[in-house]
Design a protein around this motif. Structure first.
Motif, short mmCIF file in Angstrom:
data_model
loop_
_atom_site.label_atom_id
_atom_site.label_comp_id
_atom_site.label_asym_id
_atom_site.label_seq_id
_atom_site.Cartn_x
_atom_site.Cartn_y
_atom_site.Cartn_z
N LEU A 1 7.06 -1.48 4.39
CA LEU A 1 7.88 -2.63 4.79
C LEU A 1 8.74 -3.14 3.64
N ASP B 1 2.60 -1.89 6.29
CA ASP B 1 2.14 -2.32 7.60
C ASP B 1 0.70 -1.85 7.79
N GLY C 1 -0.04 -6.43 13.48
CA GLY C 1 0.81 -7.51 13.00
C GLY C 1 0.57 -7.91 11.56
N TYR C 2 -0.38 -7.26 10.90
CA TYR C 2 -0.69 -7.60 9.50
C TYR C 2 0.12 -6.75 8.54
N ALA C 3 0.48 -7.36 7.43
CA ALA C 3 1.09 -6.66 6.31
C ALA C 3 0.19 -6.84 5.09
N THR D 1 0.07 -6.40 0.86
CA THR D 1 0.84 -6.21 -0.36
C THR D 1 -0.13 -5.96 -1.51
N LYS E 1 1.00 -11.96 7.69
CA LYS E 1 1.63 -11.43 8.89
C LYS E 1 3.03 -10.93 8.52
N HIS E 2 3.56 -10.03 9.33
CA HIS E 2 4.88 -9.45 9.03
C HIS E 2 5.93 -10.53 8.80
N GLU E 3 5.91 -11.56 9.65
CA GLU E 3 6.97 -12.57 9.59
C GLU E 3 6.86 -13.48 8.37
N ILE F 1 6.61 -12.44 5.17
CA ILE F 1 7.07 -11.81 3.92
C ILE F 1 8.18 -12.64 3.28
#
Length: 753
Positions: free
Chosen positions: A79, A90, A94-96, A98, A199-201, A203
């Motif tokens: 991502l 990813d 829906g989780y990211a 890092t 969550k992705h949103e 970041i």
């Protein structure tokens, strides 16, 4: 002394400046003058000196690091890649996730406790700045000879610093390594890794956009600690002394406060939840110089900063010192004007000092003022992203052929079963192969309640969703002995081992971060090592499909003319759909069948046996077969998911016997081992051939497991059974578990306890 303003600099072109003391070369100083069309002010010189250091600009390594982008494998999970505070992948649902690994090597030699503690603090803020909640840390460590007096000074301080800071933050320390080798005498490697989840949103990126948006500095006050840290501590050998600009009574190493960092984490996460920032950057290496120039250069305009509004711990600091200070627990946020009040309100709630120090402008310059006087007026990209790029000369060293010709396979081997037994005990009791529980017990591994695997398991693993049991696994590896023998293969072996460690626990490897630790880039032999290792890692990542998401380069790791072994440390992150299906390393039940996966060859170059028994380094490292590594990983993951494997442990340092000892001691059970027909017992036990693992298979699953291995073409040899209270290598020797445990667990406490 009068203030050195931009106007004053233009009027006094010939004023002498301490560019050399700040670590700049003459041609670099002349380039700064050309960029600005005048001499730099003292504040500008300070900024360029820290931002053009090796640590921040990668000026000697950039030309080689580009391969990580040019050879990057296609990977839908990536991502955020190289260039941000940390990479993001990813994890599904829906989780990211890092993660990143960085170095704090030189500071940890000078002041072990604070050097290591602030290494943890800095990497945690990198993860936080991406929008993630930090969930775990790891620490790959390298020290000098275990019995050297200075190792007794450095190691306890480093371990206490890591444990003290991480434990106070409430972050589990789930893995890492501890390696001893005389090449690290005077140059310990303290690498730190952090994993975060969002969550992705959620970041966030480091950029300053939107004219009129406010620049807010929040966190701890700025002090005189760590001034010039990255320009000298991370960019010169230890022939250099105190960093230029650092007063003798101020610490060159940053001083950490984990309780302040904990408040900063919770404050920042609440700010994120309310969507109050448009860009954010942590203050680590190069402090405000880095945060302001990077935010401005990544944004759409310029920036104006009122430096005299920065909250200080020391009122005597000069503007240059404020810009260079690396005081910890600080962040910089870009906030829209109508959200500033709420931002400050949240900071006050968490007892975090927050100050508006400037704003984003519609220009193209970074301007910094001191009591109304302009002391910096620069194009921000020239500071943050357009530093020098060196194509350093490199050449294969003259001694490399002789080193490789000194074949470890020709060393004297045990001639009797008794001698074989004695060498096994000597191996498992050696500092590198001995239990590290004296160290790891000082870390809280289970705080937060989501740790499902931690050291000494093959990889650390944490649950990231308590409802679905989605989890991530991370492992770090790096063998400097292999890389000294062949840097290209050594880097790939580090990648392969870390990949194998993640797969052994049942997780699917996704991506890597790396910390590349080498000697002086001004030495052509060292630059050859770096170029080869980087090429090997880029080629290996392409073959395994694991992109590099970011990392760190640490150069000048040497004392005088003596460089450390080239030490690329590779962190692999993987995802597991259900942590309840994880594979531990312990042989936990009698009757489990032991299978050796992969091919065993006569490969002893750089091996633990050659080091422990003969104090020898020479020959070639084990051959790398990345297709085999990928296949082995698939078998380990499938076997874990489908209930065919009860335990797994990768084979690496120390070979099969080391892995069997560790798994037996972990489970409290012995094993009866049979040497396969046609294989020398010594080679069987001590070879370090890559692409191998030992697994414990339930009797009920043996046929299904062997059919799977056969269908996929992976050699699987039944070598024994979990049984009894001894490790019996049939026809050779027997070792009672109590004797093995005594040898394995006594070494480190005897040295450091």
């Amino acid at each position: 002394m009068s203030l050195d303003t931009v106007e004053h600099a233009a009027e006094t072109p010939d004023a002498p400046q301490p560019w050399s003391e700040l670590g700049l070369k003459q041609d670099e100083y002349e380039r700064i003058r050309a960029i600005l069309g005048r001499r730099p002010t003292g504040a500008e010189l300070a900024m360029y000196s820290v931002m053009w250091s090796e640590h921040c600009s990668y000026k000697s390594s950039k030309v080689h690091l580009r391969q990580f982008g040019e050879k990057a494998p296609a990977n839908d999970a990536l991502l955020v890649g190289i260039g941000e505070n940390a990479g993001v992948v990813d994890a599904g649902q829906g989780y990211a996730v890092t993660f990143k690994v960085e170095s704090h090597n030189h500071p940890s030699y000078i002041e072990p406790y604070q050097g290591a503690a602030t290494g943890i603090g800095g990497i945690v803020r990198d993860i936080l700045a991406m929008g993630a909640r930090p969930v775990a840390v790891m620490d790959p460590l390298r020290f000098g000879a275990a019995d050297h007096p200075d190792t007794k000074r450095v190691l306890p301080g480093v371990v206490s610093g890591i444990g003290g800071y991480g434990n106070c933050l409430g972050l589990p320390n789930i893995g890492g390594e501890v390696v001893f080798d005389s090449c690290y005498q005077g140059n310990p490697l303290v690498n730190a890794l952090c994993v975060g989840v969002m969550k992705h949103e959620d970041i966030h990126l480091a950029k300053a956009s939107g004219a009129g948006n406010k620049v807010i500095l929040y966190g701890a006050r700025t002090g005189g600690d760590g001034i010039g840290g990255v320009s000298v501590l991370a960019s010169e050998t230890f022939d250099a002394a105190t960093p230029a600009g650092a007063s003798a009574n101020r610490p060159a190493v940053q001083v950490g406060d984990p309780f302040q960092e904990k408040l900063l984490i919770e404050c920042t996460l609440e700010v994120f939840r309310e969507d109050l920032v448009t860009g954010i950057q942590d203050l680590g290496g190069a402090g405000l110089s880095c945060a302001t120039s990077e935010l401005a250069s990544a944004g759409s305009g310029g920036m104006r900063v009122e430096l005299d509004t920065v909250p200080l711990r020391d009122a005597t600091l000069s503007p240059e010192e404020i810009l260079m200070s690396e005081s910890q627990e600080r962040m910089c946020a870009i906030v829209e004007p109508d959200k500033v009040a709420r931002f400050l309100e949240i900071c006050e709630k968490w007892d975090v000092i927050a100050t508006v120090i400037g704003e984003v402008t519609d220009g193209e310059r970074l301007e910094i003022f001191w009591h109304g006087e302009r002391i910096v007026d620069v194009p921000p990209r020239t500071v943050a992203h357009e530093g020098p790029v060196y194509e350093r000369p490199y050449a294969r060293p003259e001694w490399q052929d002789a080193l490789q010709a000194d074949d470890a396979n020709k060393l004297a081997r045990p001639s009797t079963s008794q001698e074989l037994r004695e060498q096994v005990l000597k191996l498992v009791a050696s500092p590198n192969q001995a239990s590290k529980s004296w160290i790891t017990s000082q870390y809280d591994r289970f705080v937060q309640g989501n740790t499902v695997l931690a050291q000494p398991e093959d990889s650390g693993m944490v649950r990231i969703d308590e409802e679905t049991n989605l989890g991530v696994a991370v492992a770090t590896d790096g063998n400097g002995r292999y890389a000294k023998l062949d840097p290209y293969a050594g880097a790939q072996l580090a990648l392969a081992e870390s990949y194998r460690n993640v797969a052994a626990t049942g997780a699917r490897p996704l991506a890597i971060s790396n910390c590349l630790n080498f000697g002086s880039p001004e030495d052509p032999a060292v630059m050859w090592q770096f170029a080869e290792a980087t090429r090997g890692l880029a080629d290996g990542c392409l073959a395994l499909g694991t992109p590099v998401t970011g990392g760190n380069v640490s150069l000048y790791n040497q004392t005088g003319d003596t460089a450390i072994h080239p030490t690329p440390v590779v962190a692999v992150l993987g995802v597991i759909d259900d942590v309840n299906r994880r594979t531990p390393m312990a042989f936990a039940e009698e009757g489990q069948l032991l299978y050796l996966l992969g091919d065993t060859k006569e490969e002893l170059g750089g091996s633990a046996w050659s080091q422990v028994v003969h104090d020898h380094l020479g020959g070639l490292p084990p051959a790398v077969d990345l297709d085999r590594e990928k296949l082995l990983g698939e078998i380990l993951i499938s076997g874990s998911r489908d209930g065919m494997i009860d335990a797994a442990h990768d084979l690496s340092d120390g070979g099969l016997i080391q892995a069997v000892v560790e798994s037996c001691l972990r489970g409290g059970n012995g094993a009866r081992i049979v040497v396969p027909d046609g294989l020398d017992p010594f080679v069987f036990l001590f070879s370090e051939s890559a692409g191998r693992a030992v697994v414990a298979v339930p009797r009920s699953e043996e046929l299904r497991f062997t059919d799977m291995c056969g269908a996929r073409g992976l050699p699987a040899t039944r070598i024994g059974v979990v049984d009894g209270e001894s490790i019996d290598v049939q026809g050779q020797f027997s070792l009672p578990l109590a004797e093995v445990r005594g040898a394995h667990e006594a070494t480190i406490p005897a040295l450091f306890g």
